[in-house]
Design a protein around this motif. Sequence first.
Motif, short mmCIF file in Angstrom:
data_model
loop_
_atom_site.label_atom_id
_atom_site.label_comp_id
_atom_site.label_asym_id
_atom_site.label_seq_id
_atom_site.Cartn_x
_atom_site.Cartn_y
_atom_site.Cartn_z
N CYS A 71 -43.11 15.19 66.05
CA CYS A 71 -43.69 15.02 64.46
C CYS A 71 -44.07 14.50 63.44
O CYS A 71 -42.88 13.64 63.26
CB CYS A 71 -43.07 16.74 64.58
SG CYS A 71 -43.68 17.28 62.64
N LYS A 102 -44.80 14.99 60.17
CA LYS A 102 -44.13 14.76 59.43
C LYS A 102 -42.55 14.60 59.16
O LYS A 102 -42.21 14.29 58.04
CB LYS A 102 -43.96 16.62 58.65
CG LYS A 102 -43.68 16.92 57.41
CD LYS A 102 -44.37 18.41 58.03
CE LYS A 102 -43.71 19.07 56.12
NZ LYS A 102 -44.08 20.34 56.29
N LEU A 103 -42.07 15.18 60.67
CA LEU A 103 -40.34 14.81 60.83
C LEU A 103 -40.32 13.41 60.21
O LEU A 103 -39.73 12.56 59.61
CB LEU A 103 -40.47 15.21 61.62
CG LEU A 103 -38.87 14.60 62.54
CD1 LEU A 103 -37.83 14.92 61.62
CD2 LEU A 103 -38.58 15.21 63.79
N ILE A 134 -48.77 19.35 58.54
CA ILE A 134 -48.50 19.94 60.13
C ILE A 134 -47.85 21.71 60.18
O ILE A 134 -46.98 21.41 59.46
CB ILE A 134 -47.56 18.25 60.71
CG1 ILE A 134 -48.66 17.23 60.89
CG2 ILE A 134 -47.09 19.08 61.59
CD1 ILE A 134 -47.61 16.29 61.78
N GLU A 135 -48.52 21.84 60.82
CA GLU A 135 -48.38 23.59 61.31
C GLU A 135 -47.01 23.30 61.89
O GLU A 135 -46.54 22.85 62.77
CB GLU A 135 -49.36 24.32 61.79
CG GLU A 135 -50.76 24.03 60.64
CD GLU A 135 -51.68 25.32 61.54
OE1 GLU A 135 -51.94 25.64 62.96
OE2 GLU A 135 -53.20 25.57 60.89
N ILE A 136 -45.99 24.46 61.44
CA ILE A 136 -44.81 24.29 62.05
C ILE A 136 -45.63 25.32 63.70
O ILE A 136 -46.49 25.73 64.16
CB ILE A 136 -43.84 25.63 61.47
CG1 ILE A 136 -44.38 27.23 61.90
CG2 ILE A 136 -43.38 25.31 59.92
CD1 ILE A 136 -43.22 27.97 60.65
N HIS A 165 -43.23 23.03 68.67
CA HIS A 165 -42.76 21.68 68.47
C HIS A 165 -41.35 21.17 67.65
O HIS A 165 -40.75 20.63 67.46
CB HIS A 165 -43.35 20.50 68.25
CG HIS A 165 -44.78 21.26 66.97
ND1 HIS A 165 -45.31 21.47 66.68
CD2 HIS A 165 -43.56 19.96 65.51
CE1 HIS A 165 -45.34 21.96 65.36
NE2 HIS A 165 -44.77 21.09 64.82
N CYS A 166 -41.67 22.28 66.43
CA CYS A 166 -40.15 22.67 65.95
C CYS A 166 -38.78 22.28 66.52
O CYS A 166 -37.62 21.91 65.90
CB CYS A 166 -40.52 23.48 64.87
SG CYS A 166 -41.81 23.04 63.63
N CYS A 196 -36.09 20.26 64.36
CA CYS A 196 -36.14 19.58 63.84
C CYS A 196 -35.21 20.02 62.66
O CYS A 196 -34.86 21.28 62.16
CB CYS A 196 -37.35 20.16 63.60
SG CYS A 196 -38.26 19.03 61.62
N LEU A 244 -35.65 19.50 59.64
CA LEU A 244 -36.34 19.69 58.84
C LEU A 244 -37.19 21.56 58.78
O LEU A 244 -38.25 22.06 57.61
CB LEU A 244 -37.77 19.23 58.16
CG LEU A 244 -37.26 17.49 57.77
CD1 LEU A 244 -38.60 17.21 57.81
CD2 LEU A 244 -37.78 18.13 56.67
N GLN A 245 -36.80 22.13 59.27
CA GLN A 245 -36.56 23.34 60.13
C GLN A 245 -36.63 24.78 58.53
O GLN A 245 -37.46 25.37 58.62
CB GLN A 245 -36.09 24.38 60.83
CG GLN A 245 -36.77 24.02 62.42
CD GLN A 245 -35.90 24.53 63.15
OE1 GLN A 245 -35.90 26.04 62.83
NE2 GLN A 245 -36.13 24.72 64.04
N CYS A 258 -39.30 23.99 56.24
CA CYS A 258 -41.05 23.96 57.02
C CYS A 258 -41.23 24.90 56.65
O CYS A 258 -42.54 25.83 57.42
CB CYS A 258 -40.70 23.24 57.86
SG CYS A 258 -41.37 21.58 57.84
N PHE A 259 -40.00 25.77 56.86
CA PHE A 259 -40.86 27.20 57.31
C PHE A 259 -40.10 28.72 56.45
O PHE A 259 -39.82 29.83 56.43
CB PHE A 259 -39.25 27.71 58.28
CG PHE A 259 -39.58 27.49 59.64
CD1 PHE A 259 -39.34 26.32 60.57
CD2 PHE A 259 -39.70 28.06 60.83
CE1 PHE A 259 -40.21 25.58 61.11
CE2 PHE A 259 -39.61 27.99 62.14
CZ PHE A 259 -39.73 26.54 62.33
#
Length: 500
Positions: free
Chosen positions: A18, A20-21, A204-206, A209-210, A216, A218-219, A222-223
């Motif tokens: 990702c 964003k990651l 970037i949409e969740i 791939h998360c 990830c 960063l969940q 992002c969530f």
Amino acid sequence: MNKSPFISKTKYIAGIQCHKLLWHYYNAKEEFQEVDAGTQSLFDQGHLVGEYAKKRYPTGIEVSEDIIAFEKVIEQSKQLISKRLPLFEAAFRYKNAYARADILNPAGRKAWEIIEVKSSTQVKDIHLYDLSLQWYTYKGTGLEIKRCYLLHINNEYVRKGEIDPGKLFALEDITSDVKILLPEVEGRLEKMIKVIAAKKYPKIEIGLHCNDPYECPLQEKCFDYLPRHNPLTLYYFKGEKAFSLINDGVTDILKFDDSITLSAKQKIQIQSLRSKREYVNKEGIQSFLNKLAYPLYYLDFETIGTAIPLFDHVKPYQQIPFQFSLHIQASPKSKLEHIGYLAEGKDDPRPELLKLLKKHLGMKGSIVTYNASFEKDKLNKACEAFPAYREWNRKIQARIVDLLDPFKAFYYYNYKQEGSASIKSVLPVLTGKGYDGMEIADGGTASNEYLRVTYGEGVTEKERKTVRKYLEEYCELDTMAMVKIVEKLIKISNGKVDYS
Ligand code: SF4
């Protein structure tokens, strides 16, 4: 941010997962969730696996442990190349790529082969990306790379005596698969450099791939925008369908319309949430209770499973029970009896565990477990290793009942379970009690802590005793929870609790 950043294999993999990651790796790493004990334990195991892998190359040279001074490591790697010996962690930089191969092995007079060591038991797609970056980097610096391999754990290996590094691993030639990816590396790196240099992370949409290939860090961030009852909490709904709805703006399961196809259980979940009431199928509960024959034996195991087998006749990652809790109820009115076992010392815990189980599990009566396939499998494997228990095990297996069944079947469902049938979700809604406040409150932590205080270094006797006390409390609560859940199911089926 560094004006000319290096992209190492870890960052490259993050960028494959990702963008964003990747951006956060360089611009806001402080936002990553802390590494939990489970992940740390995996890192530690990975390190140990790496050490055994090196033993396959006795003439190998450790280039440098000093990861921070990378310019020095690069310099040292260049110098050592002329020795034509296996190099561990040799580092090279080409343009923005930076790679350190686990093992760089001489092949013929001039060429080299890259050997990447992994704790997994098979080649995964992400390993190919990892190797493609390494190949690209080494080739760019002028090294001739002939082949590349993944040296992963051989899950057919069975320990007998000292660990045999020759048999512990399987060496797979992945040259052709990695070569397919090579032409993409430069382009990917260029895109990644642009991402890293941007002032803001990309939108970037969740999605799947998360968690793929890694969970990830960063969940949480992002969530965070998801409401509590989002599609990911729907029973067996996770996956592409859930993310596709979320990314279309359908984030609340209470707002689902008829166009969304749901299973009967998912409909029960939403109905229960809407009405804020439990769903009860008394006939179903009764049919489960009819399977129970006194005396009842409530049984739970805790297990360890390490990449490097700790004992003879054990394969990598094989789960070995080191602890059990057993609550026995001879008849509906009789007092509970509790027997616990927690292995002492560093030897294989199974002989003593089986001896005690054979002594206490009696000849008749149901053995109640939660998610029975786990206990059944551990018993089967333990009795395969200790054949004197095989016949006993055959009879024991027939007596095992799964308390997860009525919850998996939704004979009982409470909207507070939030789509989960696990004992941790069911216990509080049925009894008002839970695992809050426990020092050890899940199987993963129990396993890691047992390994740490039993086989780790630098643990004081006081700490060891304290952790063992926590382990005993946790395992005992698991079987007591089952006792309480069955009591409640009996009350519901007798109509003593109004749940409809
Ligand atoms: S949680 Fe998902 S979207 Fe967010 S950074 Fe990680 S992989 Fe990307």
